[in-house]
Enzyme design. Sequence first.
Site, PDB file in Angstrom:
ATOM      1  N   PRO A 108      13.384 -29.210  22.464  1.00  0.00           N
ATOM      2  CA  PRO A 108      13.489 -27.787  21.765  1.00  0.00           C
ATOM      3  C   PRO A 108      14.301 -26.654  23.123  1.00  0.00           C
ATOM      4  O   PRO A 108      14.311 -26.113  22.684  1.00  0.00           O
ATOM      5  CB  PRO A 108      11.616 -27.577  22.521  1.00  0.00           C
ATOM      6  CG  PRO A 108      11.220 -28.624  23.269  1.00  0.00           C
ATOM      7  CD  PRO A 108      12.318 -29.147  23.645  1.00  0.00           C
ATOM      8  N   ARG A 177      22.208 -41.166   6.167  1.00  0.00           N
ATOM      9  CA  ARG A 177      22.520 -41.125   5.270  1.00  0.00           C
ATOM     10  C   ARG A 177      23.682 -40.805   4.555  1.00  0.00           C
ATOM     11  O   ARG A 177      24.432 -40.465   3.226  1.00  0.00           O
ATOM     12  CB  ARG A 177      21.711 -40.384   4.009  1.00  0.00           C
ATOM     13  CG  ARG A 177      22.148 -38.727   4.476  1.00  0.00           C
ATOM     14  CD  ARG A 177      20.769 -37.811   3.454  1.00  0.00           C
ATOM     15  NE  ARG A 177      20.520 -37.089   2.874  1.00  0.00           N
ATOM     16  CZ  ARG A 177      21.298 -36.003   2.443  1.00  0.00           C
ATOM     17  NH1 ARG A 177      22.283 -35.427   3.361  1.00  0.00           N
ATOM     18  NH2 ARG A 177      22.348 -36.339   0.769  1.00  0.00           N
TER      19      ARG A 177
HETATM   20 CL1  6GU Z   1      14.254 -32.239  19.591  1.00  0.00          CL
HETATM   21  N1  6GU Z   1      11.805 -31.889  20.776  1.00  0.00           N
HETATM   22  C1  6GU Z   1      10.508 -31.251  20.812  1.00  0.00           C
HETATM   23  N2  6GU Z   1      10.100 -31.777  22.104  1.00  0.00           N
HETATM   24  N3  6GU Z   1      10.370 -29.992  20.592  1.00  0.00           N
HETATM   25  C2  6GU Z   1      11.157 -29.481  19.731  1.00  0.00           C
HETATM   26  C3  6GU Z   1      12.682 -29.648  19.430  1.00  0.00           C
HETATM   27  C4  6GU Z   1      12.658 -31.383  19.770  1.00  0.00           C
HETATM   28  N4  6GU Z   1      12.839 -29.462  18.337  1.00  0.00           N
HETATM   29  C5  6GU Z   1      12.295 -28.671  18.181  1.00  0.00           C
HETATM   30  N5  6GU Z   1      11.116 -28.347  18.505  1.00  0.00           N
END
Ligand code: 6GU
Length: 293
Positions: A108, A177
């Site tokens: 995130p 895709r």
């Molecule tokens: Cl790529 N990983 C996690 N754990 N939470 C997320 C994310 C990724 N993208 C948005 N939230």
Amino acid sequence: MRVDIITIFPDYFGTPAKGAGPLGVSLIGKAAARGELDFRLHDLRKWATDVHHTVDDTPFGGGPGMVMKPDVWGAALDDVLTGTGAVAAASAASAACAPLARLIVPTPSGTPFTQGHAAAYAAERRLVFACGRYEGIDSRVVADARSAMAVDEVSIGDYVLAGGEAAVCVILEAVCRLLPGVWGNEQSAADDSFGGGTGEEGDPMRGLLEGPVYTRPRSWRGREVPPVLLSGDHKAIARWRRDEALRRTAAVRPDLVSQMISGTAGGAAILDARDRTVLAEAGFPVDGESMAH
Ligand code: 6GU
């Protein structure tokens, strides 16, 4: 393309080789069955060295949650990248493989994943995904990997998932895709929302969301298909679709319209007089200076 996924939940991805799970069905599954995609799932715990197969520990400096251990991740990456399993062989061995693989770490706190990333990944021969859980992976793991290969930390949106596994499925669906032979209808891939995000100049829909679409019957529950779509006038249809795309984008993604006007997606110069009228009606007056002819 070879795709390695390192995770503490390999079962999350089902059994792609048996046509089951998110990587075994639909377009991705068909491409895998044809041999165009080669998925390898790796259980991170295989590289844990203690009897409990521990992969995490408490954070230095205190705070909540647990951090994934660098020694376990380092060993896993060395092994998956080189196939040797030699933990100490790190940089030299990884460097030899560097042109072959890109490491993607879903988090995130990463850069927002875009159609541009999807297109770049689709051109790689090999992708390696490192799925974090808990509060993330010890930051030295990415720093160390960067000395040997391209590493992207990417986020799929402004919310927090419990782990990177779902993000890997999202990213792979966007990437797969775009692989030659997977989609079958390349024009569809080029036309859809963000399809021009690959940066192709001259794509009239670049930077816009897709407008409404219709199929038979012409009349359904008293709702008619817009007559222009039945007119056979291809120029009028293309214009109407662009109007609708502009309206929809202005309504739900004003940030994209602002980007378009300010130049990030080609600039106000790609807007003709009709575009400007439609945008003005939608509340986006565009400066007339750089108008296209
Ligand atoms: Cl790529 N990983 C996690 N754990 N939470 C997320 C994310 C990724 N993208 C948005 N939230």
